[in-house]
Design a protein around this motif. Sequence first.
Motif, short mmCIF file in Angstrom:
data_model
loop_
_atom_site.label_atom_id
_atom_site.label_comp_id
_atom_site.label_asym_id
_atom_site.label_seq_id
_atom_site.Cartn_x
_atom_site.Cartn_y
_atom_site.Cartn_z
N LYS A 182 0.83 -1.21 0.00
CA LYS A 182 0.00 0.00 0.00
C LYS A 182 0.86 1.26 0.00
O LYS A 182 0.48 2.26 -0.60
N GLY A 235 -3.72 1.67 -3.31
CA GLY A 235 -4.70 1.03 -4.18
C GLY A 235 -5.70 0.21 -3.40
O GLY A 235 -5.80 0.32 -2.18
N ASP A 236 -6.40 -0.63 -4.11
CA ASP A 236 -7.46 -1.47 -3.57
C ASP A 236 -6.86 -2.58 -2.70
O ASP A 236 -6.23 -3.51 -3.22
N GLU A 237 -7.08 -2.49 -1.39
CA GLU A 237 -6.50 -3.47 -0.46
C GLU A 237 -7.01 -4.88 -0.74
O GLU A 237 -6.24 -5.84 -0.68
N THR A 238 -8.27 -5.02 -1.08
CA THR A 238 -8.83 -6.35 -1.39
C THR A 238 -8.14 -6.95 -2.61
O THR A 238 -7.82 -8.14 -2.64
N TYR A 239 -7.88 -6.12 -3.60
CA TYR A 239 -7.18 -6.58 -4.80
C TYR A 239 -5.76 -7.00 -4.46
O TYR A 239 -5.28 -8.03 -4.91
N TYR A 240 -5.07 -6.22 -3.64
CA TYR A 240 -3.71 -6.55 -3.23
C TYR A 240 -3.67 -7.87 -2.46
O TYR A 240 -2.77 -8.68 -2.64
N LYS A 296 -6.26 -4.62 -12.29
CA LYS A 296 -6.24 -3.26 -11.73
C LYS A 296 -4.78 -2.86 -11.59
O LYS A 296 -3.88 -3.67 -11.82
#
Length: 162
Positions: A37, A42-47, A123
């Motif tokens: 992060k 960015g999108d934590e769920t995606y990471y 993403k």
Amino acid sequence: MDNTMIQSQLINVRNFLEITISELETYLNETTMHELKQEKPGDETYYKGILSTIRRLLVNSEHCLEECQIILKNTTFHKAAAEKTLYQIFHGCVEEFFTPRSDVWYEDSRSAYTGAHAIRFQKEAPDSVDRLLKNLEGSFQRIREELEFYETDYRTKMTQSN
């Protein structure tokens, strides 16, 4: 194919898996969610999905490496077991690398024509993840080309035995 060719291929794949596992382990051991992060907000769920997919690839690779080592340790080389293992490596490791079940990244089929890297993220992804996958991509591509025969051959043998 004769036993020595299959055994040689299994040794080649074992070496590939050892290197791949080392790189994946190093990345996962040295990378935290917080660092990702910070690297690129960015999108934590995606990471989390990216890290989970990398872990899955690591576990699949470790399992396949164990299978290779068992077959290669045996005093008698079991051709059928080796062929089945190569088939499993093709699907569980190689295809999972290019097209993971989680769909956090995918293979751009046009990359073969452009010379660009094949892995595209759904993403924005942190640069360290991008570097890891680009670093591994060439080896995975080489192994995929070498193992495509086993995938087709093994499937044919299974169909004929039914």
